[in-house]
Design an enzyme around this catalytic site. Structure first.
Site, PDB file in Angstrom:
ATOM      1  N   CYS A 128       0.447  -1.030   0.392  1.00 36.23           N
ATOM      2  CA  CYS A 128      -0.109  -0.222   0.080  1.00 36.23           C
ATOM      3  C   CYS A 128       1.025   1.811  -0.229  1.00 36.23           C
ATOM      4  O   CYS A 128       0.091   1.825  -0.501  1.00 36.23           O
ATOM      5  CB  CYS A 128      -0.616   0.064   0.776  1.00 36.23           C
ATOM      6  SG  CYS A 128      -0.214   0.551   3.027  1.00 36.23           S
ATOM      7  N   CYS A 136      -3.380  -2.460  -0.884  1.00 34.48           N
ATOM      8  CA  CYS A 136      -2.458  -3.198  -0.481  1.00 34.48           C
ATOM      9  C   CYS A 136      -2.199  -4.320  -1.968  1.00 34.48           C
ATOM     10  O   CYS A 136      -1.511  -5.451  -1.251  1.00 34.48           O
ATOM     11  CB  CYS A 136      -2.595  -3.833   1.048  1.00 34.48           C
ATOM     12  SG  CYS A 136      -3.266  -2.713   2.196  1.00 34.48           S
ATOM     13  N   LYS A 205      -5.940  -9.303  10.647  1.00 35.96           N
ATOM     14  CA  LYS A 205      -6.030  -8.356  10.930  1.00 35.96           C
ATOM     15  C   LYS A 205      -7.275  -7.561  10.138  1.00 35.96           C
ATOM     16  O   LYS A 205      -7.603  -7.476   9.710  1.00 35.96           O
ATOM     17  CB  LYS A 205      -5.504  -7.986   9.858  1.00 35.96           C
ATOM     18  CG  LYS A 205      -5.031  -6.536   9.954  1.00 35.96           C
ATOM     19  CD  LYS A 205      -3.771  -5.877   7.888  1.00 35.96           C
ATOM     20  CE  LYS A 205      -3.690  -4.544   8.212  1.00 35.96           C
ATOM     21  NZ  LYS A 205      -2.891  -4.491   7.420  1.00 35.96           N
ATOM     22  N   ARG A 215      -2.441   5.665   8.136  1.00 35.59           N
ATOM     23  CA  ARG A 215      -2.092   6.167   7.356  1.00 35.59           C
ATOM     24  C   ARG A 215      -1.806   7.329   6.645  1.00 35.59           C
ATOM     25  O   ARG A 215      -1.491   8.068   5.475  1.00 35.59           O
ATOM     26  CB  ARG A 215      -4.011   6.188   6.257  1.00 35.59           C
ATOM     27  CG  ARG A 215      -4.345   4.397   6.959  1.00 35.59           C
ATOM     28  CD  ARG A 215      -5.219   3.676   6.472  1.00 35.59           C
ATOM     29  NE  ARG A 215      -5.378   2.364   6.655  1.00 35.59           N
ATOM     30  CZ  ARG A 215      -7.241   1.547   6.153  1.00 35.59           C
ATOM     31  NH1 ARG A 215      -7.603   2.911   6.046  1.00 35.59           N
ATOM     32  NH2 ARG A 215      -6.830   0.741   6.148  1.00 35.59           N
ATOM     33  N   ARG A 227     -10.726  -0.569   2.555  1.00 35.73           N
ATOM     34  CA  ARG A 227     -10.275  -1.986   2.643  1.00 35.73           C
ATOM     35  C   ARG A 227     -10.930  -3.208   2.577  1.00 35.73           C
ATOM     36  O   ARG A 227     -10.284  -4.646   3.193  1.00 35.73           O
ATOM     37  CB  ARG A 227      -8.994  -2.297   3.532  1.00 35.73           C
ATOM     38  CG  ARG A 227      -7.872  -0.609   3.235  1.00 35.73           C
ATOM     39  CD  ARG A 227      -6.528  -0.805   3.459  1.00 35.73           C
ATOM     40  NE  ARG A 227      -5.557  -0.398   3.559  1.00 35.73           N
ATOM     41  CZ  ARG A 227      -4.626   0.124   2.897  1.00 35.73           C
ATOM     42  NH1 ARG A 227      -5.364   0.030   1.629  1.00 35.73           N
ATOM     43  NH2 ARG A 227      -4.059   1.494   3.556  1.00 35.73           N
ATOM     44  N   GLU A 243      -8.600 -17.224  10.081  1.00 39.86           N
ATOM     45  CA  GLU A 243      -7.298 -17.003   9.230  1.00 39.86           C
ATOM     46  C   GLU A 243      -6.536 -17.183   9.897  1.00 39.86           C
ATOM     47  O   GLU A 243      -5.353 -17.473   9.685  1.00 39.86           O
ATOM     48  CB  GLU A 243      -7.375 -15.102   9.383  1.00 39.86           C
ATOM     49  CG  GLU A 243      -9.018 -14.470   8.469  1.00 39.86           C
ATOM     50  CD  GLU A 243      -8.691 -14.174   7.164  1.00 39.86           C
ATOM     51  OE1 GLU A 243      -7.310 -14.790   6.648  1.00 39.86           O
ATOM     52  OE2 GLU A 243      -8.894 -13.438   6.024  1.00 39.86           O
ATOM     53  N   LYS A 258      -4.607  -8.057  15.166  1.00 42.07           N
ATOM     54  CA  LYS A 258      -4.404  -6.233  15.012  1.00 42.07           C
ATOM     55  C   LYS A 258      -6.188  -5.493  14.632  1.00 42.07           C
ATOM     56  O   LYS A 258      -6.291  -6.730  13.684  1.00 42.07           O
ATOM     57  CB  LYS A 258      -3.352  -6.027  13.639  1.00 42.07           C
ATOM     58  CG  LYS A 258      -3.621  -4.524  13.742  1.00 42.07           C
ATOM     59  CD  LYS A 258      -2.305  -4.285  12.666  1.00 42.07           C
ATOM     60  CE  LYS A 258      -2.210  -3.858  12.244  1.00 42.07           C
ATOM     61  NZ  LYS A 258      -1.709  -2.762  10.688  1.00 42.07           N
ATOM     62  N   SER A 284      -1.951   2.233  15.401  1.00 39.01           N
ATOM     63  CA  SER A 284      -1.584   4.111  15.451  1.00 39.01           C
ATOM     64  C   SER A 284      -2.543   4.844  15.940  1.00 39.01           C
ATOM     65  O   SER A 284      -2.911   5.590  17.269  1.00 39.01           O
ATOM     66  CB  SER A 284      -1.402   4.442  14.260  1.00 39.01           C
ATOM     67  OG  SER A 284      -3.138   4.285  13.776  1.00 39.01           O
ATOM     68  N   TYR A 323       3.957   2.385  19.877  1.00 36.66           N
ATOM     69  CA  TYR A 323       3.987   3.335  19.307  1.00 36.66           C
ATOM     70  C   TYR A 323       5.051   4.126  20.951  1.00 36.66           C
ATOM     71  O   TYR A 323       5.639   4.888  20.925  1.00 36.66           O
ATOM     72  CB  TYR A 323       3.269   4.564  18.254  1.00 36.66           C
ATOM     73  CG  TYR A 323       3.498   4.091  17.735  1.00 36.66           C
ATOM     74  CD1 TYR A 323       3.680   3.855  16.225  1.00 36.66           C
ATOM     75  CD2 TYR A 323       1.655   2.989  16.856  1.00 36.66           C
ATOM     76  CE1 TYR A 323       3.362   3.518  15.208  1.00 36.66           C
ATOM     77  CE2 TYR A 323       1.693   2.907  15.384  1.00 36.66           C
ATOM     78  CZ  TYR A 323       2.682   2.952  14.760  1.00 36.66           C
ATOM     79  OH  TYR A 323       1.899   2.423  13.036  1.00 36.66           O
TER      80      TYR A 323
END
Ligand code: PBG
Length: 335
Positions: A128, A136, A205, A215, A227, A243, A258, A284, A323
């Site tokens: 992406c 992506c 995800k 982003r 997405r 998954e 996530k 984020s 982060y």
């Protein structure tokens, strides 16, 4: 607590074990340590460049020299690993920058492994950031609209993964959510001789509003559509387990959930069901919410951050991508 135990000991007093800090430490079930942290970094070309991300106070896009400065601080704080995202100079519809021998991530990996051989360098594998349209995968546009081309995308992802491994990446982390990408990447890595390079797959995800600030950071917002045809529906937990099972069958060594905070149930189920090393991505938006509230003086930033990270550990995370890594590592060290 098991009901029969409660029945047998009606006068048990949980408070007995909370009388002092030392006692509380002794009976603590979950630990939080910088050894579990992975620090995400956004790298781009240039010199002495530190481009702050407005929605993520304390996070910036970095040129490689500045990246080294941040990594030095992270290593000194005890953070053992970084996760690299690249922002290329140019984007196209084949994501050429993702697998270029001298792409920005490939350069960053070589530099980091030269300067910090013991640092674990994880690379995010996705297209992406390198795609003009911000999706992506490869996109086909025709009269019926735009569609993601799953299988042709796999080749490009595998090429990216191999180019990261050639540069010296320690762990490959595919985040694209195309079907079959873990197998494609595993086969390509093996064929190129990287049989020992582990894959940490973004296995569950979810399509999430919590990625908003990222982003901006990675300059990867889709130019059209969203997405939801490849990322998961927030409503689905059983599908998340399927998954994850698929990614494990295809060769994932570490699986990731996530976002983290709104998906603790998924984290718990993934860890208990499969018992694999499990990572949680404290994304984020989760970071920005704490930073924004703290900037207003509405919450105790340090306490809230550490409580959040501890909760991820309690829910089953072995590894936390965050982060907050450097700050949290310092707080933990200060005790
Ligand atoms: C790329 C990717 C995303 C994140 C990590 N890798 C964004 C997305 O899927 O849109 C999000 C990380 C974050 O929000 O911190 N596919």
């Amino acid at each position: 607590m098991h009901p029969s135990i409660l029945g047998q000991f009606p006068v048990v007093r949980p408070r007995r074990l909370r009388q002092s800090a030392a006692l509380r430490q002794l009976v603590r079930e979950t630990t939080l340590s910088a050894r579990q942290f992975v620090l995400p970094l956004f790298v781009r070309s240039g010199k002495k460049l530190r481009r702050p991300i407005a929605a993520m106070p304390g996070v910036a896009q970095l040129s490689l020299d500045e990246m080294l400065a941040d990594v030095t601080a992270a290593v000194e704080a005890g953070v053992p690993a970084v996760l690299l995202f690249g922002i290329p100079d140019t984007k196209d519809t084949k994501a050429s920058g993702a697998y270029a021998k001298n792409g920005i991530v490939q350069q960053a990996v070589r530099l980091l492994k030269r300067e910090y051989p013991d640092l674990l360098v994880v690379t995010d594998v996705c297209l992406c950031e390198y795609m003009a349209h911000g999706h992506c995968g490869l996109v086909q546009q025709d009269a019926r609209g735009a569609r993601i081309l799953n299988d042709p995308t796999l080749k490009l992802l595998a090429r990216s993964a191999v180019s990261h491994a050639e540069a010296g990446a320690d762990i490959i982390a595919p985040s694209d959510m195309m079907d079959g990408r873990v197998r494609a990447i595993r086969e390509a890595l093996d064929a190129a001789g990287f049989t020992e390079t582990p894959i940490m797959s973004y296995a569950a995800k979810f399509a999430s509003a919590f990625y908003g600030p990222f982003r901006e950071a990675a300059e990867s917002a889709p130019k059209f559509g969203d997405r939801r045809s490849y990322q998961m529906d927030a409503a689905n937990a059983n599908e998340a387990l399927r998954e994850v099972a698929l990614d494990i069958q295809e060769g994932a060594d570490i699986v990731m959930v996530k976002p983290a905070l709104a998906y603790l149930d998924i984290l718990w189920r993934v860890k208990s069901e499969f018992g694999l090393p499990t990572a949680a991505y404290n994304v984020s938006g989760e970071y920005s919410m704490i930073k924004a509230a703290a900037a207003q003086g509405w919450v105790d930033e340090r306490a809230l951050t550490l409580e959040t990270l501890l909760a991820l550990r309690r829910a089953g995370a072995d590894i936390i991508i965050t982060y907050h890594a450097v700050e949290a590592a310092r707080w933990l060290r200060a005790g």
